[in-house]
Design a protein around this motif. Structure first.
Motif, PDB file in Angstrom:
ATOM      1  N   ALA C 186      -7.576  -0.452  -0.709  1.00 19.96           N
ATOM      2  CA  ALA C 186      -8.474   0.673  -1.479  1.00 19.96           C
ATOM      3  C   ALA C 186      -9.422  -0.031  -2.044  1.00 19.96           C
ATOM      4  N   ALA C 187      -9.580  -1.504  -2.261  1.00 12.82           N
ATOM      5  CA  ALA C 187     -10.740  -1.943  -2.482  1.00 12.82           C
ATOM      6  C   ALA C 187     -11.911  -1.989  -1.507  1.00 12.82           C
ATOM      7  N   GLU C 188     -11.519  -1.874  -0.280  1.00  7.75           N
ATOM      8  CA  GLU C 188     -12.692  -1.941   0.745  1.00  7.75           C
ATOM      9  C   GLU C 188     -13.873  -1.090   0.510  1.00  7.75           C
ATOM     10  N   THR C 189     -13.177   0.212  -0.403  1.00 12.21           N
ATOM     11  CA  THR C 189     -14.392   1.137  -0.496  1.00 12.21           C
ATOM     12  C   THR C 189     -14.419   1.519  -1.936  1.00 12.21           C
ATOM     13  N   ALA C 190     -13.329   1.659  -2.605  1.00 13.84           N
ATOM     14  CA  ALA C 190     -13.134   2.019  -3.820  1.00 13.84           C
ATOM     15  C   ALA C 190     -14.097   1.032  -4.549  1.00 13.84           C
ATOM     16  N   GLY C 191     -14.957   1.578  -5.776  1.00 12.41           N
ATOM     17  CA  GLY C 191     -15.487   0.638  -6.730  1.00 12.41           C
ATOM     18  C   GLY C 191     -14.596  -0.224  -7.326  1.00 12.41           C
ATOM     19  N   GLU C 192     -14.033   0.076  -8.464  1.00 11.65           N
ATOM     20  CA  GLU C 192     -13.167  -0.877  -9.178  1.00 11.65           C
ATOM     21  C   GLU C 192     -11.758  -0.499  -9.047  1.00 11.65           C
ATOM     22  N   VAL C 193     -10.934  -1.580  -8.804  1.00 10.62           N
ATOM     23  CA  VAL C 193      -9.541  -1.262  -8.632  1.00 10.62           C
ATOM     24  C   VAL C 193      -8.863  -2.352  -9.623  1.00 10.62           C
ATOM     25  N   ILE C 194      -7.809  -1.647 -10.198  1.00 12.72           N
ATOM     26  CA  ILE C 194      -7.001  -2.568 -11.303  1.00 12.72           C
ATOM     27  C   ILE C 194      -5.554  -2.398 -10.851  1.00 12.72           C
ATOM     28  N   LEU C 195      -5.146  -3.738 -10.706  1.00 13.19           N
ATOM     29  CA  LEU C 195      -3.873  -3.912 -10.114  1.00 13.19           C
ATOM     30  C   LEU C 195      -3.049  -4.674 -11.535  1.00 13.19           C
ATOM     31  N   VAL C 196      -1.810  -3.918 -11.830  1.00 15.90           N
ATOM     32  CA  VAL C 196      -1.413  -4.365 -13.017  1.00 15.90           C
ATOM     33  C   VAL C 196       0.213  -4.679 -12.410  1.00 15.90           C
ATOM     34  N   ASP C 197       0.562  -5.776 -13.017  1.00 16.58           N
ATOM     35  CA  ASP C 197       2.091  -6.075 -12.930  1.00 16.58           C
ATOM     36  C   ASP C 197       2.468  -6.734 -14.334  1.00 16.58           C
ATOM     37  N   GLU C 198       3.844  -6.381 -14.719  1.00 12.30           N
ATOM     38  CA  GLU C 198       4.580  -6.721 -15.871  1.00 12.30           C
ATOM     39  C   GLU C 198       4.853  -8.205 -15.510  1.00 12.30           C
ATOM     40  N   ASN C 199       4.974  -8.847 -14.455  1.00 13.67           N
ATOM     41  CA  ASN C 199       5.493 -10.381 -14.352  1.00 13.67           C
ATOM     42  C   ASN C 199       4.294 -11.259 -14.577  1.00 13.67           C
ATOM     43  N   ALA C 200       4.518 -12.506 -14.827  1.00 13.80           N
ATOM     44  CA  ALA C 200       3.724 -13.362 -14.780  1.00 13.80           C
ATOM     45  C   ALA C 200       2.845 -13.888 -13.837  1.00 13.80           C
ATOM     46  N   SER C 201       3.498 -13.450 -12.493  1.00 14.02           N
ATOM     47  CA  SER C 201       2.976 -13.879 -11.340  1.00 14.02           C
ATOM     48  C   SER C 201       3.045 -12.684 -10.173  1.00 14.02           C
ATOM     49  N   LEU C 202       2.062 -12.501  -9.552  1.00 13.48           N
ATOM     50  CA  LEU C 202       1.715 -11.179  -8.550  1.00 13.48           C
ATOM     51  C   LEU C 202       2.709 -11.896  -7.571  1.00 13.48           C
ATOM     52  N   GLY C 203       3.111 -10.843  -6.638  1.00 14.10           N
ATOM     53  CA  GLY C 203       4.142 -11.293  -5.450  1.00 14.10           C
ATOM     54  C   GLY C 203       5.452 -10.432  -5.471  1.00 14.10           C
ATOM     55  N   GLY C 204       5.828  -9.936  -6.628  1.00 19.09           N
ATOM     56  CA  GLY C 204       7.228  -9.201  -6.607  1.00 19.09           C
ATOM     57  C   GLY C 204       8.153  -9.906  -6.002  1.00 19.09           C
ATOM     58  N   SER C 205       8.698  -9.184  -5.130  1.00 20.02           N
ATOM     59  CA  SER C 205       9.750 -10.026  -4.308  1.00 20.02           C
ATOM     60  C   SER C 205       9.418 -11.076  -3.441  1.00 20.02           C
ATOM     61  N   LEU C 206       8.436 -11.202  -3.158  1.00 20.15           N
ATOM     62  CA  LEU C 206       7.750 -12.341  -2.542  1.00 20.15           C
ATOM     63  C   LEU C 206       8.057 -13.804  -2.999  1.00 20.15           C
ATOM     64  N   ASN C 207       8.348 -13.528  -4.465  1.00 20.74           N
ATOM     65  CA  ASN C 207       8.447 -14.774  -5.358  1.00 20.74           C
ATOM     66  C   ASN C 207       9.784 -15.596  -5.306  1.00 20.74           C
ATOM     67  N   TYR C 208      10.819 -14.293  -5.022  1.00 23.43           N
ATOM     68  CA  TYR C 208      12.097 -14.758  -4.893  1.00 23.43           C
ATOM     69  C   TYR C 208      13.094 -14.492  -4.076  1.00 23.43           C
ATOM     70  N   ALA C 209      12.855 -13.375  -3.303  1.00 24.39           N
ATOM     71  CA  ALA C 209      13.704 -12.693  -2.453  1.00 24.39           C
ATOM     72  C   ALA C 209      13.658 -13.545  -1.095  1.00 24.39           C
TER      73      ALA C 209
END
Lengths: 232, 99, 972
Positions: C186-209
């Protein structure tokens, strides 16, 4: 230093300003905070970063009614049709068009513009059919919020996106500010982002403190008239 | 929170507006029955579907009319009341019309 | 078996910083962890597995999800109850306690409750304690003590919470693989993107699975995505941030630390992932029973070995990844029991086979055996899966201290549902799947059915593309979407197993086991919404994330219906717990000061609220309240008083149709009102009910200055604009309330005071009579003068520009000194006006009062073509009215004094109420106004007023005004 009790006109904020060490000078019959504190250079920098200034002592006047635009143009004002825009005048005054028929005219910071007074003298209920005076100079307080953080600071008190890339210079938002009705005009001073806030005079102390609280996060502070004049 | 498109101020949070009730034409007060008048004063149509309503943008005290779908809770169109009210409204009492 | 969980070496522990040890206390014991630890991970690393006790049976509980998604880890932190131990990061000196015990967490006297569970079915409280009613307060206190949850410290320091508005083009909720890809695209053309995650670190399952045999791919993918993210300055990343609900027109509350953000997005992408689901078997709530993903989080994020010897319960290939991770972390894996009779070949199970771990197919856990005190697991007994929810016990028993369960998923649906999306049951995957999405809402990743990593990444890119398309931005070609999403065969369709001795929990928050559902449905609570409310399933802190699907599956089986026929319960915000501080926030309470506000304070005024305004109630020591009010009123009658009336509404009505407009808005007639005179205005609504009053002052043929009540002016102004938007009269209406400071100078000496300050107007009685209005100069200030009589004495209202109000006040107080001037407050004014019989709209009138009832027929013009309310008043005039507003007096001083709102009683009937009452010193009696029955309204009638305590007080109806009925004093 001026004792505000000797002048007839008093901004509702003079006690707040005195508490913060303002040096008052007479402007337009008011005690006006010219400088706050003793470090003028720091105060000037404050106005460029995030400053709040009481401009209530300065000239302003309002008109309203179905034939007001024509009357103002007849008095030499320069206007366009679009509402919620500020139209700068040659003498430094700014005409804020709030709707098809409602206008607020703000004088300049140096009291050089003659338009507010000229309009006040020219108008009479007998000679301006469909145009009526609105006592903005009595009904409304006027604050200037200036500095690079001003746009971001609004996010804490106002539901409209006021960041500079989203809210153009000379654009007006009539909206709710800290749960009060207010007119917010972007009127950059020189190269510095600045907003004029015109709102209910009776709520001046409330809004002044609400804004200062919201400004704390950005190290915002009150500044005197001279600091805002210095922005250009 | 819904966004309402104010004809004067543009899209704003619904919080800035008050609802002014259904858009209903007032019957001629001197030429309508008591029960029709009571209906005008006290009854709401409460239509499920597209309705016309009065809304006021509070910071500017600006009244406008909205067409809203009450089933989908969607605003379809908002416009200045002068689209409907173009002329001065006069009232007369019946005896005045006789003369 | 002793538990010897401990820290693992690097590279385990991506979130912790081993160089920064942190000490905190738990249940009075000192515990050490590292920066980046949550309370739960630090406790488990220190071999403390029991964190809290359960809500109802006080059973020991430990972490189940390690993701803040269960209620097992609720703890008390200092004065703050109910914080999630697996969500809150440790800080030096934190004081943490468990919940729901009496005694200590280790030795809880109420834990015995579990032995009586058969006497404590769901609904027990409703049934057992509601009779007799008078005993309920006693039982309530007992139950609240047992049921517990945390303790609120009412003396706790109030934190600084605030709110901020945010705006963006695309909001992405969830920073897992799909969310990251969506934000990047989306950030390729959209002006402002907000990415929200409740965890301390981005990545989701990539962090532990684990996605491959060696466990390397997750890291590679995460590094690639994070690097790409860093190169996109138009993506604002907000971690540790919860999107706590979805509201109309893409409006989202984001909670981060002490701030509540109110976000407006043009498009929202939900990449919220899925919840791993627990398996229901006996003792499935013991500490040591956890989700496979929880074990993986402990290992990978916090370097905590979750146990010594594990049994892994599988129904998908991910479970084999869990087993591999456990082995890598040095945990012995006793066996993998796979519920599937014939597990299909898959990469991770193939990898596990090489590690010589026994795999038992077609088998589930029958029960977990508790270690001493129920504080952990010591073994499992297995059972053969024979049919839906039924398993036959086998002889096998495995000693273990960890049971890791990976038997299925459920999409994280709440935000999408709240945003207006719908879900239906997909039989093929045994999971809910999205059926529809509203415009400007996009879903990506496993919540959208893309479970396999490649599918999730692809789906994320596609969602970013959709978000751009929804805003008509250049989006390029549609990204490819593979048909295979990996959703099938990963969720066991009926993960709930009966056990004759129960304790097989479905909802851990509320200790609801399978039999509780069965009982509830036998009692007829079959509908899912009823079942939820009767059992309280899903109503606890974890909001049904683990218990909602099992409950629906049980209900469907009971009713022999499909899941779709059974339906799901409705999701409503908030998604997770929210602090009162966030809601209260930095509250904005506008307050309006008059120009003389500080003068009142300096004079010792007690201020009271009048709408947003503050007004002086009286001046002086509150202990002398009554005496001060009496003295202030007396001074107005005898000398001269000054009251601040700036809060009174003021409207300029101007233009050639001004008089015509007032004729339509108010009941009286204004067309022939002379210039320089004022006239009373009474406003009714279309129903003929009184809504405001004031005076209209005509200063010019085309200019009326109209006053309105303090609380009514805004509504009056708005209503005037509304009517004229339809009538199109040549009139302009301006609300000038704040522009004027106003005072009422009243009393026999008023003229003498004013004469000292006003030289440009003839103030004599003849030149400036009662009800006259003038423009004049007072103390050098341009003013409007109004001769009015609200308090019944010679009086002038003086209205000046607000900026001059303080100067005017000062000048009047100085000029009035020699004439005995004294400021008076609202209370004295109320007494004075009551003596004059003037009503206060909304005190003496209510939502039904008509001018007929209020005896104000004199204010109704008879021949006008129209005014608002006219027709209704004409109809009412033909009818009998039931009540009337009258004046009354009480002369018998021995009686109790009634208060406002005390009832007027006749026999068994309430005929009215007192609206105003005061002890009038001028008159030497109690006077008041009250509604009475129409046939009680004749002067001389005796009425009974019921006062506090039930006594009846006799009062006599009298004609008003009480004071100076000929108005001689005010017309001086």
């Amino acid at each position: 230093m001026l004792n505000p009790s000797v002048v007839p006109a008093r901004s509702f904020l003079y006690r707040e300003l005195q508490k913060r060490g303002a040096a008052l000078g007479e402007v337009n019959g008011y005690g006006c905070a010219m400088r706050i504190g003793s470090d003028a250079a720091a105060e000037d920098a404050q106005a460029r970063s995030l400053g709040l200034c009481d401009l209530t002592p300065l000239k302003r006047i309002g008109f309203k009614g179905w034939a007001t635009a024509e009357w103002l143009i007849g008095q030499g004002a320069t206007l366009e049709d679009a509402p919620n825009r500020v139209y700068p005048q040659d003498d430094g005054a700014r005409i804020a068009r709030l709707s098809k028929g409602e206008f607020v005219i703000l004088g300049d910071l140096h009291l050089r513009s003659t338009l507010p007074d000229r309009l006040g003298i020219a108008w009479s209920i007998n000679n301006a059919s469909g145009c009526f005076r609105v006592p903005r100079e009595d009904a409304s307080a006027w604050l200037c919020l200036s500095g690079e953080h001003a746009g971001a600071m609004f996010a804490k008190v106002c539901g409209i996106d006021m960041r500079p890339q989203h809210f153009a210079n000379n654009q007006i938002a009539q909206t709710s500010l800290a749960r009060m009705n207010a007119i917010i005009m972007r009127n950059d001073r020189g190269a510095t982002l600045a907003f004029d806030l015109v709102f209910d005079l009776a709520s001046a102390v409330y809004l002044w403190n609400a804004l200062l609280d919201a400004m704390t996060e950005f190290d915002g502070k009150p500044v005197g008239l001279e600091a805002v004049r210095g922005l250009g | 929170m819904k966004i309402i498109n104010c004809p004067l101020n543009g899209p704003r949070n619904a919080q800035e507006f008050v609802h002014g009730g259904e858009f209903v034409a007032m019957p001629d007060p001197h030429r309508t029955s008591d029960s029709d008048w009571a209906g005008f004063v006290f009854l709401e149509n409460n239509t499920a579907g597209v309705v016309r309503e009065w809304w006021c943008h509070v910071p500017t005290a600006y009244w406008f009319i909205a067409e809203r779908d009450t089933i989908k809770d969607e605003f379809i169109r908002t416009f200045d009341p002068s689209e409907i009210f173009r002329e001065r409204v006069e009232f007369t009492r019946p005896e005045a019309t006789k003369s | 078996m002793t538990r010897m969980t401990s820290r693992l070496a690097e590279p385990f522990g991506s979130l912790i910083d081993r160089a920064k040890p942190i000490t905190f206390s738990f249940e009075g014991r000192s515990v050490q962890g590292f920066a980046g630890d949550t309370i739960a991970s630090a406790l488990l690393a220190s071999n403390i597995t029991m964190i809290s006790r359960s809500f109802k049976y006080h059973r020991p509980r430990g972490p189940m999800t390690m993701a803040g998604q269960d209620g097992n880890t609720l703890v008390q932190i200092g004065p703050e109850p109910n914080r999630l131990a697996d969500r809150v990061a440790i800080k030096e000196g934190l004081v943490v306690k468990g919940l729901n015990y009496w005694g200590s967490l280790e030795r809880d006297y109420f834990a015995l409750l579990g032995l009586f569970d058969r006497f404590l079915p769901v609904g027990f409280y409703y049934k057992a304690f509601y009779k007799p009613r008078w005993l309920w307060p006693f039982w309530e206190a007992v139950i609240r003590r047992v049921a517990g949850l945390g303790k609120v410290d009412v003396h706790a320091h109030h934190g600084y919470f605030d709110k901020e508005y945010l705006f963006c083009d695309v909001l992405v909720v969830g920073g897992g693989p799909a969310g990251l890809e969506a934000a990047l695209k989306a950030a390729e053309t959209a002006g402002e993107v907000i990415l929200v995650d409740e965890n301390a670190s981005l990545g989701g399952s990539l962090n532990y699975a684990r996605f491959d045999e060696v466990g390397a791919r997750a890291r590679v993918e995460r590094d690639r995505l994070i690097a790409a993210l860093d190169a996109r300055p138009n993506i604002r990343v907000m971690t540790d941030t919860v999107c706590n609900g979805a509201y109309a027109d893409n409006w989202y509350p984001l909670v981060k630390a002490n701030r509540l953000y109110k976000l407006r997005a043009k498009t929202a992408v939900f990449a919220t992932g899925s919840y791993e689901q627990p398996l229901t078997f006996r003792n499935n709530d013991l500490p040591g029973v956890m989700l496979g993903s929880a074990a993986q989080r402990l290992i990978k994020l916090y370097a905590v070995r979750p146990g010594q010897r594990a049994v892994v319960v599988a129904a998908n290939d991910d479970a084999y990844g869990v087993a591999l991770d456990l082995l890598d972390a040095g945990v012995e894996v006793a066996c993998v029991t796979d519920l599937r009779a014939d597990p299909p070949p898959a990469p991770l199970s193939a990898a596990l086979l090489k590690r010589h771990v026994p795999v038992i197919a077609g088998v589930t856990v029958y029960e977990a055996e508790a270690s001493a005190g129920g504080r952990g697991v010591c073994a499992v007994r297995l059972a053969k899966v024979t049919s839906e929810g039924i398993a036959q016990i086998m002889g096998d028993r495995f000693v273990c201290d960890l049971i890791a369960v990976s038997t299925g998923y459920a999409p994280t649906s709440p935000l999408i549902s709240q945003a207006g999306g719908t879900f239906g049951y997909d039989e093929a995957s045994a999971m809910l799947a999205i059926r529809s999405l509203p415009a400007d809402v996009v879903a990506a990743g496993s919540v959208n059915g893309a479970y396999a990593l490649d599918a999730a990444l692809e789906d994320g890119r596609h969602a970013g593309w959709q978000a751009m398309r929804s805003q008509r931005l250049a989006a390029g070609d549609e990204p490819r979407l593979s048909a295979e999403k990996g959703a099938r065969g990963i969720t066991w369709p009926f993960p709930i197993f009966s056990h004759p001795r129960g304790k097989n929990f479905v909802d851990f928050d509320e200790d609801i086991s399978v039999k509780d559902f069965e009982h509830a449905m036998l009692e007829g609570f079959e509908h899912v919404e009823l079942l939820k409310r009767f059992t309280t399933n899903g109503m606890g802190p974890s909001q049904g994330r683990a218990s909602s699907m099992p409950a629906i599956r049980l209900a469907a089986r009971h009713a022999k219906r499909t899941i779709d026929e059974t339906g799901t319960t409705t999701s409503r915000p908030p998604v997770t717990q929210v602090k009162i501080g966030h809601l209260a926030g930095r509250s904005f309470d506008p307050v309006r000061y008059t120009a003389m506000h500080f003068r009142h304070l300096e004079a010792g005024a007690r201020m009271m609220s009048a709408g947003l305004w503050l007004r002086p109630e009286f001046y002086g020591d509150p202990k002398q309240r009554a005496a001060l009010i009496t003295a202030e009123a007396k001074n107005v009658r005898e000398n001269v008083g000054l009251i601040d009336v700036s809060t009174l509404g003021g409207l300029d009505v101007r233009g050639p149709d001004a008089a015509e407009f007032l004729n339509r808005m108010y009941t009286f007639a204004y067309a022939k009102q002379p210039i320089g005179r004022s006239r009373y205005v009474l406003m009714t609504d279309q129903a003929g009910v009184i809504i405001d009053d004031g005076v209209a002052c005509r200063f010019h043929n085309d200019w009326f200055y109209v006053t309105a009540t303090t609380s009514g002016v805004d509504a009056v102004y708005r209503s005037m604009l509304w009517y004229n938007a339809q009538w199109r009269l040549k009139v302009d209406i301006t609300n000038v309330t704040a522009a004027y400071a106003g005072v009422n100078l009243a009393g026999p000496n008023a003229r003498k005071v004013l004469e000292k300050l006003c030289k440009d107007a003839d103030l004599s009685k003849d030149a400036f009579p009662y009800m006259g209005v003038r423009e004049a100069t007072v103390a050098g200030i341009k003013a409007l003068l109004l001769r009015v009589g609200f308090v019944g004495e010679l009086g002038y209202e003086i209205h000046v520009p607000a900026s001059r109000g303080e100067a005017l006040w000062d000048a009047l107080m100085i000029a009035g000194k020699e004439f005995g001037i004294r400021a008076f407050g609202v209370e004295a004014q109320r007494v004075l006006r009551l003596e004059k019989g003037h009503i206060i709209v909304s005190q003496d009138t209510d939502g039904l009062t008509t001018p007929w009832e209020a005896d104000m027929a004199w204010a109704i013009a008879k021949t006008k073509p129209f005014f608002v309310g006219q027709r209704s008043l004409e109809i009412q005039a033909k009818q009998k009215f039931a009540r009337k507003l009258v004046g009354f007096e009480i002369t018998d001083r021995a009686q109790a004094v009634p208060k406002e709102c005390h009832l007027v009683i006749r026999g068994t009937e309430i005929t009215g109420r007192v609206t105003s009452i005061a002890d009038s010193t001028s008159l030497g009696k109690i006077i008041g106004m009250a509604y009475v029955a129409a046939d009680q309204s004749e002067p001389g009638t005796t009425i009974d007023i019921r006062v506090d305590g039930g006594a009846m007080v006799k009062a006599t109806v009298v004609k008003m005004p009480f004071y100076d009925p000929d108005a001689a004093r005010q017309e001086l």
